[in-house]
Design a protein around this motif. Structure first.
Motif, PDB file in Angstrom:
ATOM      1  N   VAL A   1      34.853   9.403  49.311  1.00  0.00           N
ATOM      2  CA  VAL A   1      35.860  10.164  48.564  1.00  0.00           C
ATOM      3  C   VAL A   1      35.346  11.590  48.452  1.00  0.00           C
ATOM      4  CG1 VAL A   1      37.087  10.416  46.382  1.00  0.00           C
ATOM      5  CG2 VAL A   1      36.613   8.132  47.289  1.00  0.00           C
ATOM      6  N   ASN A   2      36.072  12.535  49.028  1.00  0.00           N
ATOM      7  CA  ASN A   2      35.617  13.921  49.100  1.00  0.00           C
ATOM      8  C   ASN A   2      36.693  14.860  48.570  1.00  0.00           C
ATOM      9  OD1 ASN A   2      33.020  13.610  50.894  1.00  0.00           O
ATOM     10  ND2 ASN A   2      34.595  12.403  51.914  1.00  0.00           N
ATOM     11  N   TRP A   3      36.363  15.617  47.518  1.00  0.00           N
ATOM     12  CA  TRP A   3      37.296  16.554  46.903  1.00  0.00           C
ATOM     13  C   TRP A   3      36.721  17.957  46.964  1.00  0.00           C
ATOM     14  CZ3 TRP A   3      37.962  13.251  41.824  1.00  0.00           C
ATOM     15  CH2 TRP A   3      38.680  12.076  42.130  1.00  0.00           C
ATOM     16  N   ARG A   4      37.589  18.935  46.698  1.00  0.00           N
ATOM     17  CA  ARG A   4      37.161  20.326  46.693  1.00  0.00           C
ATOM     18  C   ARG A   4      37.553  20.973  45.366  1.00  0.00           C
ATOM     19  NH1 ARG A   4      38.905  22.866  52.489  1.00  0.00           N
ATOM     20  NH2 ARG A   4      37.141  24.239  52.143  1.00  0.00           N
ATOM     21  N   VAL A   5      36.967  22.131  45.114  1.00  0.00           N
ATOM     22  CA  VAL A   5      37.335  22.942  43.959  1.00  0.00           C
ATOM     23  C   VAL A   5      38.209  24.081  44.486  1.00  0.00           C
ATOM     24  CG1 VAL A   5      36.516  24.285  41.995  1.00  0.00           C
ATOM     25  CG2 VAL A   5      35.138  22.384  42.874  1.00  0.00           C
ATOM     26  N   ALA A   6      39.439  24.149  44.030  1.00  0.00           N
ATOM     27  CA  ALA A   6      40.372  25.133  44.578  1.00  0.00           C
ATOM     28  C   ALA A   6      39.849  26.560  44.431  1.00  0.00           C
ATOM     29  CB  ALA A   6      41.733  24.983  43.901  1.00  0.00           C
ATOM     30  N   GLU A   7      39.200  26.837  43.317  1.00  0.00           N
ATOM     31  CA  GLU A   7      38.682  28.191  43.079  1.00  0.00           C
ATOM     32  C   GLU A   7      37.342  28.448  43.757  1.00  0.00           C
ATOM     33  OE1 GLU A   7      41.401  26.908  39.796  1.00  0.00           O
ATOM     34  OE2 GLU A   7      39.644  26.038  40.797  1.00  0.00           O
ATOM     35  N   GLY A   8      36.774  27.414  44.397  1.00  0.00           N
ATOM     36  CA  GLY A   8      35.509  27.560  45.108  1.00  0.00           C
ATOM     37  C   GLY A   8      34.380  26.783  44.457  1.00  0.00           C
TER      38      GLY A   8
ATOM     39  N   ALA B   1      40.586  38.366  51.258  1.00  0.00           N
ATOM     40  CA  ALA B   1      42.031  38.589  51.203  1.00  0.00           C
ATOM     41  C   ALA B   1      42.631  37.948  49.955  1.00  0.00           C
ATOM     42  CB  ALA B   1      42.708  38.057  52.472  1.00  0.00           C
ATOM     43  N   GLY B   2      41.857  37.993  48.872  1.00  0.00           N
ATOM     44  CA  GLY B   2      42.352  37.454  47.611  1.00  0.00           C
ATOM     45  C   GLY B   2      42.232  35.951  47.473  1.00  0.00           C
ATOM     46  N   LEU B   3      41.620  35.299  48.470  1.00  0.00           N
ATOM     47  CA  LEU B   3      41.457  33.840  48.425  1.00  0.00           C
ATOM     48  C   LEU B   3      39.974  33.490  48.347  1.00  0.00           C
ATOM     49  CD1 LEU B   3      44.007  32.837  51.221  1.00  0.00           C
ATOM     50  CD2 LEU B   3      44.345  32.684  48.739  1.00  0.00           C
ATOM     51  N   PRO B   4      39.628  32.391  47.642  1.00  0.00           N
ATOM     52  CA  PRO B   4      38.205  32.010  47.545  1.00  0.00           C
ATOM     53  C   PRO B   4      37.712  31.383  48.844  1.00  0.00           C
ATOM     54  CG  PRO B   4      39.581  30.398  46.418  1.00  0.00           C
ATOM     55  CD  PRO B   4      40.502  31.501  46.867  1.00  0.00           C
ATOM     56  N   LEU B   5      36.542  31.818  49.282  1.00  0.00           N
ATOM     57  CA  LEU B   5      35.926  31.275  50.491  1.00  0.00           C
ATOM     58  C   LEU B   5      34.509  30.855  50.159  1.00  0.00           C
ATOM     59  CD1 LEU B   5      35.859  30.809  53.611  1.00  0.00           C
ATOM     60  CD2 LEU B   5      34.993  33.149  53.801  1.00  0.00           C
ATOM     61  N   ASP B   6      34.180  29.587  50.414  1.00  0.00           N
ATOM     62  CA  ASP B   6      32.820  29.096  50.180  1.00  0.00           C
ATOM     63  C   ASP B   6      31.972  29.376  51.415  1.00  0.00           C
ATOM     64  OD1 ASP B   6      32.635  27.994  47.553  1.00  0.00           O
ATOM     65  OD2 ASP B   6      33.990  26.393  48.175  1.00  0.00           O
ATOM     66  N   LEU B   7      30.874  30.086  51.208  1.00  0.00           N
ATOM     67  CA  LEU B   7      29.965  30.395  52.309  1.00  0.00           C
ATOM     68  C   LEU B   7      28.907  29.314  52.496  1.00  0.00           C
ATOM     69  CD1 LEU B   7      29.395  34.239  51.838  1.00  0.00           C
ATOM     70  CD2 LEU B   7      31.124  33.052  53.191  1.00  0.00           C
TER      71      LEU B   7
END
Length: 234
Positions: A149-156, A30-36
């Motif tokens: 400390v846990n971060w994510r990548v917005a684009e995946g 739906a136009g959003l990044p999803l990490d599998l």
């Protein structure tokens, strides 16, 4: 590959899948990044992937993860959250003490006999370690150094890993190596797309692939194979 390509070497990557990244795989939904697959930059304040990903222009999301907020366990009453937290802390203390003993043993030995929270502790271990505590080494568990400390990548995460692929290096997809021979003057790598010879190879495949024999190495390396068979993913 990027480091080797900077040296006076002829470098190639033989990738089993039709894409690069392995467990890191981002798709669009739906136009959003999803990490599998994997999605968290753990110990992000010292994770060596953070700097190159940020330098590539992607967005590092530093919002704390949901599990860092005790209120996220909405099906627990406050007293239950506290009791589970105390049980977890006591278990961790027992593990740390046992890790200093001469002999290793399964972490499940340190669970409170008949403890109310043992099933939840094992559920935690299943996603944290990849196995329940009866299959987890006390020493290995205690040795894990997590800054929390846990971060994510917005684009995946998968998009970030794919974006780190080096330019100027030939990456051959859909090219699983089935057999690696090291009994001649050069290595011989047999693939569905032909035979490759090389002076050296860096093998980056899951331990489960090696244990299943999907990539055979001849002459065999029994000590390394035995180590692989005892090292499940996670």
């Amino acid at each position: 590959a990027a480091t080797l390509a900077a040296a006076p070497l002829s470098v190639g990557v033989l990738e089993a899948q039709g894409r690069i990244g392995g467990r890191a795989h981002t798709v669009s939904l739906a136009g959003l990044p999803l990490d599998l697959g994997c999605e968290w930059l753990h110990s992000a304040d010292r994770n060596p992937l953070v700097a190159p990903i940020a330098a590539s222009g992607l967005t590092i999301n530093t919002t704390p993860p949901p599990w860092a907020n005790p209120e996220a366990t909405i099906n627990f009453r406050a007293a239950e959250r506290e009791a589970y937290g105390q049980a977890f802390a006591a278990f961790d203390e027992r593990v740390e003490a046992a890790a200093r003993e001469p002999a290793d043993r399964p972490a499940s030995d340190l669970l409170e006999p008949g403890g109310r929270w043992n099933p939840l502790l094992n559920a935690f271990s299943a996603y944290y370690n990849g196995a329940e505590f009866d299959q987890v080494s006390v020493r290995d568990y205690a040795a894990y150094d997590d800054s929390e400390v846990n971060w994510r990548v917005a684009e995946g995460y998968g998009a970030a890993i794919a974006g780190l692929a080096p330019t100027g290096v030939r990456i051959v997809g859909d090219c699983p190596v089935r057999l690696l021979r090291h009994d001649g003057p050069r290595l011989t790598l047999e693939t569905p797309r032909g035979v490759v010879q090389a002076r050296a190879a860096i093998v980056c495949v899951p331990t489960a692939v090696l244990a299943a024999g999907a990539l055979r190495i001849l002459p065999e390396l029994p000590a390394k194979l035995a180590a692989v068979e005892g090292l499940p993913l996670g």
